[in-house]
Design a protein around this motif. Structure first.
Motif, mmCIF file in Angstrom:
data_model
loop_
_atom_site.group_PDB
_atom_site.id
_atom_site.type_symbol
_atom_site.label_atom_id
_atom_site.label_comp_id
_atom_site.label_asym_id
_atom_site.label_seq_id
_atom_site.Cartn_x
_atom_site.Cartn_y
_atom_site.Cartn_z
ATOM 1 N N ARG A 204 0.827 -1.206 0.000
ATOM 2 C CA ARG A 204 0.000 0.000 0.000
ATOM 3 C C ARG A 204 0.860 1.255 0.000
ATOM 4 O O ARG A 204 1.859 1.342 0.706
ATOM 5 C CB ARG A 204 -0.949 0.000 1.194
ATOM 6 C CG ARG A 204 -2.041 -1.027 1.058
ATOM 7 C CD ARG A 204 -3.241 -0.745 1.922
ATOM 8 N NE ARG A 204 -4.261 -1.741 1.622
ATOM 9 C CZ ARG A 204 -5.192 -1.605 0.671
ATOM 10 N NH1 ARG A 204 -5.235 -0.508 -0.033
ATOM 11 N NH2 ARG A 204 -6.069 -2.567 0.448
ATOM 12 N N ASP A 278 -0.721 -5.724 4.470
ATOM 13 C CA ASP A 278 -1.568 -4.542 4.341
ATOM 14 C C ASP A 278 -2.617 -4.767 3.254
ATOM 15 O O ASP A 278 -3.241 -3.828 2.773
ATOM 16 C CB ASP A 278 -0.742 -3.276 4.075
ATOM 17 C CG ASP A 278 0.144 -3.372 2.838
ATOM 18 O OD1 ASP A 278 0.004 -4.339 2.067
ATOM 19 O OD2 ASP A 278 0.985 -2.467 2.649
ATOM 20 N N ARG A 297 -2.105 -1.650 8.929
ATOM 21 C CA ARG A 297 -2.878 -0.490 8.492
ATOM 22 C C ARG A 297 -3.568 0.121 9.701
ATOM 23 O O ARG A 297 -3.784 -0.544 10.714
ATOM 24 C CB ARG A 297 -3.939 -0.919 7.457
ATOM 25 C CG ARG A 297 -3.369 -1.280 6.106
ATOM 26 C CD ARG A 297 -4.374 -1.984 5.217
ATOM 27 N NE ARG A 297 -5.684 -1.356 5.213
ATOM 28 C CZ ARG A 297 -6.738 -1.840 4.576
ATOM 29 N NH1 ARG A 297 -6.656 -2.973 3.911
ATOM 30 N NH2 ARG A 297 -7.883 -1.214 4.603
#
Length: 373
Positions: A204, A278, A297
Motif C-alpha cells: 500500500r 496490508d 494499516r
C-alpha cells in the motif's frame, strides 16, 4: 443474448470473478468476461486465470498502468464501445479497483443495470483510493451483494434502499475452498523446509511510498525474522521503493520471493504460523484458514475479520507489531471462527438471485425469497 457482462481488471478481482463465472454457467445464465488489463503483468495475469480455471476473456481492453485518473479514464473510454456492442442486461463488477468504478460508471450512464459483488465494505478512510471506488460504485449499483451483514448498515447510512441489497457471503472464500487441495506446498515455493515461518506482504502506498514508514516496518520485520523466519513475496512497487530509498540491506536475512501465483500464495499462507499484511483480501483468507494475521494499516474495511476472525489491527507501528507478535508466540494468536456464509456457496447464491432478478424491469429491486444455504 448476453445477460451479464462480468468485469475483472486486477489481481484482487480474479479470485472474486472465478467462482461467479462458474456459478453463472451452472445456473444457465449467459455471461461474457471482460478483462480491462489494469493488472498489466501479462504473465502473472495469465497464471491467475490458469490457476483459478477462469475462462479466457471474451474482451480484453489492455489498459495497462497509469495514474488513478488516467487508468480510470482509459478503462471508461475503451469499455464503452464493448458495452454498446454486447448490449448485456447487466454489468457485474467486483471489489474496489479502478476498473470497478470505471465500468460501473459507463454502464450506469448508458442505462445498463449494475451489479456490485462485495458491496458495503467501508474503512471510512477517504485517503484510500479504494474507499472512493467502493462508495461511488455502491451508489450507482442496482443490485448490491454483501459479504457480511454489517455492510447493510453502512449502505443504509449512505441512503441506499435495503431492497437493493442481498447478503450472500464471500466469493473470495469460495475460491479459497475450491483450490485449497491444489495449493502448492510451501516447501516447493521456498525450495527449503522451514519448521515455522511468517509471511509478509507489503504494497500500500501509505506504507511503501513514505521512506520513514517503510524503514520502520522493514526494521521491525528484521527483528521478527531473528526469531521466526519471514517469507516476503516482493511486490514490484515495494521493491522499486526499497531500491530508491536505499533500503536494500534491510532485506538481508529475509526469504525474498518474486511475486507468486495464487496457488503458491495459498500454500504459503496455509502453512504459516503468522501473516503480516496490508492487503484486504489476505485478512479474509487468513480468517478462513485460521492463521493469525497482523494488519499493517490504521483501519480495515473488513471488520468481521477483527470481530470474528484471526485478524489484529496493528498499523505501521513497530511497538504494536512487537507486542502482537510476542502474544502470538506466547499463545498462538486469535483462534477466531468462520463468519456466516463464508462456506464456499456465495457465488451460487448470487447466481440464483440473478435468475430471478434479471428478467425484472430496471428500477425493480425486489428479490426472490429463495435461500440457497
Amino acid at each position: 443474448m448476453t445477460q451479464v457482462l462480468c468485469v475483472a481488471g486486477a489481481r484482487p478481482n480474479f479470485m472474486k470473478i472465478a467462482p461467479v463465472m462458474a456459478a453463472l454457467a451452472e445456473a444457465g445464465i449467459a455471461a461474457q468476461l471482460l478483462h480491462t488489463g489494469q493488472h498489466y503483468d501479462a504473465a502473472m495475469s495469465d497464471s491467475f486465470f490458469a490457476d483459478l480455471g477462469i475462462p479466457r476473456p471474451d474482451h480484453h481492453l489492455e489498459v495497462g498502468s497509469g495514474s488513478h485518473a488516467v487508468q480510470t479514464a482509459e478503462v471508461m473510454k475503451r469499455f464503452e464501445p464493448v458495452l454498446e456492442s454486447v448490449q448485456p442486461q447487466a454489468v457485474l463488477v467486483v471489489g474496489d479497483v479502478n476498473s470497478t468504478i470505471a465500468c460501473a460508471l459507463v454502464a450506469a450512464k448508458r442505462g445498463v443495470r449494475v451489479i456490485h459483488v462485495e458491496a458495503g465494505l467501508r474503512s471510512y478512510d477517504r485517503s484510500m483510493p479504494e474507499e472512493i471506488n467502493r462508495v461511488l460504485t455502491d451508489q450507482i449499483s442496482d443490485l448490491l451483494f454483501t459479504t457480511e451483514r454489517s455492510a447493510l448498515a453502512n449502505l443504509q447510512r449512505e441512503g441506499i434502499d435495503p431492497a437493493r441489497v442481498e447478503f450472500v457471503g464471500n466469493v473470495m472464500i469460495d475460491t479459497l475452498y475450491r483450490n485449497l487441495e491444489h495449493a502448492v506446498p510451501s516447501v516447493r515455493t521456498l525450495g527449503a523446509t522451514l519448521a515455522q515461518y511468517a509471511v509478509l506482504t507489503l504494497h500500500r502506498p501509505s506504507n511503501v511510498d513514505d521512506a520513514p514508514t517503510l524503514a520502520a516496518l522493514l526494521d521491525v520485520v528484521g527483528e521478527i525474522n531473528r526469531t521466526l523466519p519471514v517469507v516476503m513475496p516482493l511486490h514490484p512497487r515495494t521493491r522499486g521503493n526499497i531500491e530508491r530509498f536505499g533500503f536494500t540491506a534491510k532485506l538481508d536475512g529475509l526469504h525474498i520471493l518474486p511475486p507468486v501465483g495464487y496457488l503458491e500464495m495459498l500454500g504459503l499462507m496455509r502453512d504459516a504460523k503468522l501473516v503480516l499484511t496490508d492487503s484486504g483480501g489476505i485478512q479474509e483468507e487468513t480468517t478462513a484458514l485460521g492463521v493469525p494475521c497482523l494488519t499493517l494499516r490504521e483501519n480495515t474495511e473488513r471488520p468481521i475479520t477483527l470481530d470474528e476472525g484471526t485478524n489484529t489491527l496493528v498499523g505501521p507501528h513497530p511497538e504494536a507489531i512487537r507486542r502482537a507478535f510476542a502474544e502470538i508466540l506466547a499463545g498462538g494468536g486469535k483462534a477466531g471462527r468462520i463468519p456466516e456464509y463464508w462456506d464456499g456457496r456465495a457465488a451460487m447464491r448470487i447466481a440464483y438471485k440473478l435468475k430471478d432478478w434479471l428478467p425484472m424491469p430496471k428500477g425493480v429491486h425486489a428479490l426472490s425469497d429463495t435461500r440457497i444455504v
